[in-house]
Motif scaffolding. Structure first.
Motif, PDB file in Angstrom:
ATOM      1  N   GLU A 247       0.838  -1.206   0.000  1.00  0.00           N
ATOM      2  CA  GLU A 247       0.000   0.000   0.000  1.00  0.00           C
ATOM      3  C   GLU A 247       0.867   1.249   0.000  1.00  0.00           C
ATOM      4  N   ARG A 248       1.812   1.271   0.938  1.00  0.00           N
ATOM      5  CA  ARG A 248       2.664   2.454   1.082  1.00  0.00           C
ATOM      6  C   ARG A 248       3.553   2.638  -0.139  1.00  0.00           C
ATOM      7  N   PHE A 249       4.060   1.520  -0.676  1.00  0.00           N
ATOM      8  CA  PHE A 249       4.944   1.628  -1.848  1.00  0.00           C
ATOM      9  C   PHE A 249       4.172   2.259  -3.009  1.00  0.00           C
ATOM     10  N   ALA A 250       2.948   1.759  -3.246  1.00  0.00           N
ATOM     11  CA  ALA A 250       2.140   2.276  -4.362  1.00  0.00           C
ATOM     12  C   ALA A 250       1.839   3.761  -4.156  1.00  0.00           C
ATOM     13  N   GLU A 251       1.433   4.111  -2.942  1.00  0.00           N
ATOM     14  CA  GLU A 251       1.116   5.514  -2.650  1.00  0.00           C
ATOM     15  C   GLU A 251       2.345   6.404  -2.880  1.00  0.00           C
ATOM     16  N   PHE A 252       3.496   5.911  -2.438  1.00  0.00           N
ATOM     17  CA  PHE A 252       4.757   6.664  -2.559  1.00  0.00           C
ATOM     18  C   PHE A 252       5.119   6.897  -4.033  1.00  0.00           C
ATOM     19  N   VAL A 253       5.163   5.830  -4.831  1.00  0.00           N
ATOM     20  CA  VAL A 253       5.605   6.017  -6.233  1.00  0.00           C
ATOM     21  C   VAL A 253       4.564   6.787  -7.043  1.00  0.00           C
ATOM     22  N   ASN A 254       3.290   6.573  -6.737  1.00  0.00           N
ATOM     23  CA  ASN A 254       2.244   7.273  -7.495  1.00  0.00           C
ATOM     24  C   ASN A 254       2.323   8.789  -7.313  1.00  0.00           C
ATOM     25  N   SER A 255       2.951   9.207  -6.199  1.00  0.00           N
ATOM     26  CA  SER A 255       3.045  10.653  -5.929  1.00  0.00           C
ATOM     27  C   SER A 255       4.263  11.270  -6.636  1.00  0.00           C
ATOM     28  N   LYS A 256       5.068  10.450  -7.283  1.00  0.00           N
ATOM     29  CA  LYS A 256       6.308  10.962  -7.889  1.00  0.00           C
ATOM     30  C   LYS A 256       6.094  11.373  -9.337  1.00  0.00           C
ATOM     31  N   GLN A 257       6.773  12.437  -9.738  1.00  0.00           N
ATOM     32  CA  GLN A 257       6.745  12.892 -11.137  1.00  0.00           C
ATOM     33  C   GLN A 257       7.918  12.248 -11.866  1.00  0.00           C
ATOM     34  N   ASN A 258       7.707  11.928 -13.141  1.00  0.00           N
ATOM     35  CA  ASN A 258       8.833  11.492 -13.967  1.00  0.00           C
ATOM     36  C   ASN A 258       9.608  10.311 -13.375  1.00  0.00           C
ATOM     37  N   ALA A 259       8.856   9.399 -12.775  1.00  0.00           N
ATOM     38  CA  ALA A 259       9.497   8.266 -12.110  1.00  0.00           C
ATOM     39  C   ALA A 259       8.891   6.955 -12.606  1.00  0.00           C
ATOM     40  N   ALA A 260       9.631   5.872 -12.400  1.00  0.00           N
ATOM     41  CA  ALA A 260       9.111   4.544 -12.717  1.00  0.00           C
ATOM     42  C   ALA A 260       9.258   3.648 -11.500  1.00  0.00           C
ATOM     43  N   ALA A 261       8.437   2.605 -11.457  1.00  0.00           N
ATOM     44  CA  ALA A 261       8.501   1.663 -10.338  1.00  0.00           C
ATOM     45  C   ALA A 261       8.966   0.298 -10.830  1.00  0.00           C
ATOM     46  N   VAL A 262       9.798  -0.357 -10.020  1.00  0.00           N
ATOM     47  CA  VAL A 262      10.073  -1.781 -10.222  1.00  0.00           C
ATOM     48  C   VAL A 262       9.388  -2.465  -9.049  1.00  0.00           C
TER      49      VAL A 262
END
Ligand code: AMP
Ligand code: MG
Length: 335
Positions: A247-262
């Protein structure tokens, strides 16, 4: 230099062995990652490996043998426990460090009086070693980049710089071998891999984990495994390792601009930024198999930062975590 593409068939393996016997350098498949091989007895060939990779001179190579009987030709003062480990884990992804014999030139071991030895389980690798000589072989990537888990990744890095590539399947394990030293008492785990700490404890109950496995070496510190002090496995894009629940990981990356998640496959649907999955959470073998490939692919997404969801540190997860923390230059975010 024209880099030959060789098939992993009888003819291809023969040509590879011939090139190696004549002092050439050839990328070969192994079960861990592709290796860039040279005859371990040929100082000049070994020098070419360091040059092609841009590898620092003080980072020693692993010598690959095809038979346990060859161990005493290249290593000395071999404890009985090493044979127990060899019986259990060879051929396979375990490297053991011993005192070296005079057969091994100093440059293979970067001037140390020790030598790292492994017997790979990949059949193509073993047949090429049998047809040639013990082979000194580090990972077949440009130094600092993620290790190559496919023939194509080797070509991406080293085309034109090496004599040949043996084109085989993608590597099964996906991370480099477990490295332990038996020169120290107690034995030390220098690099985690697919042979896990838990498995090693059955043979070496007092084995200790070297500090460099999970911690950043301080400037000027003398490390037991020279390779651990270098910037490693790093994509060009700034990479961060993120610890926390889905949950926290998704919330964290979704708030980032110009970023990607692995990320893990279970959390894919929750993530709205560009993403690459590297396997199911808790399935450490799959995470190991995919980790270097996702790091290479993440670089092509054209983002400014890559956030990788950290795996657990148990079993093969310790190896994945060890590679990722280096890919992230020790930038760890705890949510
Ligand atoms: P690679 O060849 O890319 O798989 O890297 C080999 C790893 O084994 C590096 O981290 C080296 O520093 C380590 N290594 C190889 N030989 C020795 C040795 N004689 N003593 C300590 N570490 C070694
Ligand atoms: Mg390497």
């Amino acid at each position: 230099m024209l880099t030959k593409r060789l098939k992993a068939d009888v003819k291809g393996k023969e040509i590879a062995a011939e090139i190696l016997k004549k002092g050439g350098i050839v990328a070969i498949p192994t079960e861990t990652v592709y290796g860039l091989a040279a005859s371990a007895y040929d100082e000049n060939a070994v020098k070419k490996v360091f040059i092609a990779k841009g590898r620092p001179q003080d980072n020693p190579l692993i010598v690959h043998i095809a038979d346990i009987a060859d161990l005493k030709t290249v290593a000395r003062d071999i404890p009985e426990s090493a044979y127990v480990a060899a019986q259990k884990f060879w051929p396979g992804p375990l490297t053991m460090i011993f005192k070296r014999t005079d057969k091994i030139p100093a440059s293979v071991s970067a001037g140390l009086d020790t030598v790292a030895i492994r017997m790979p389980s990949d059949k193509t690798a073993r047949e090429i070693i049998k047809k040639s000589l013990p082979l000194a072989a580090p990972s077949a990537n440009t130094s600092g980049k993620p290790s190559p888990t496919s023939a194509q990744y080797v070509i991406d890095d080293l085309d034109g710089k090496i004599d040949a590539v043996v084109m085989s399947d993608d590597c099964e394990v996906g991370v480099e071998s477990t490295v332990i030293t038996l020169v120290t008492n107690p034995p030390r785990l220098l690099r985690p891999g697919a042979v896990t700490l838990e498995q090693l404890k059955e043979i070496f109950p007092d084995i200790v984990v070297d500090k460099a496995v999970l911690e950043e070496p301080t400037k000027g510190e003398r490390v037991a495994s020279p390779g651990m002090k270098y910037k490693h496995y790093a994509p060009k894009t700034e990479t961060y390792l993120v610890e926390g629940d889905s949950e926290r990981f998704a919330e964290f990356v979704n708030s980032k601009q110009n970023a990607a998640a692995v990320c893990f496959s279970e959390e894919e649907d929750k993530i709205t930024v560009p993403k690459l999955c590297y396997g199911s959470q808790g399935d450490e073998s799959t995470l190991a198999h995919s980790v270097f490939s996702v790091l290479r692919r993440a670089d092509n997404l054209g983002v400014q930062a890559i956030y990788v969801h950290a795996p657990s540190k148990s079993g093969v997860g310790l190896a994945v975590y060890n590679r990722l923390i280096r890919a992230a230059a020790f930038r760890v975010i705890k949510l």
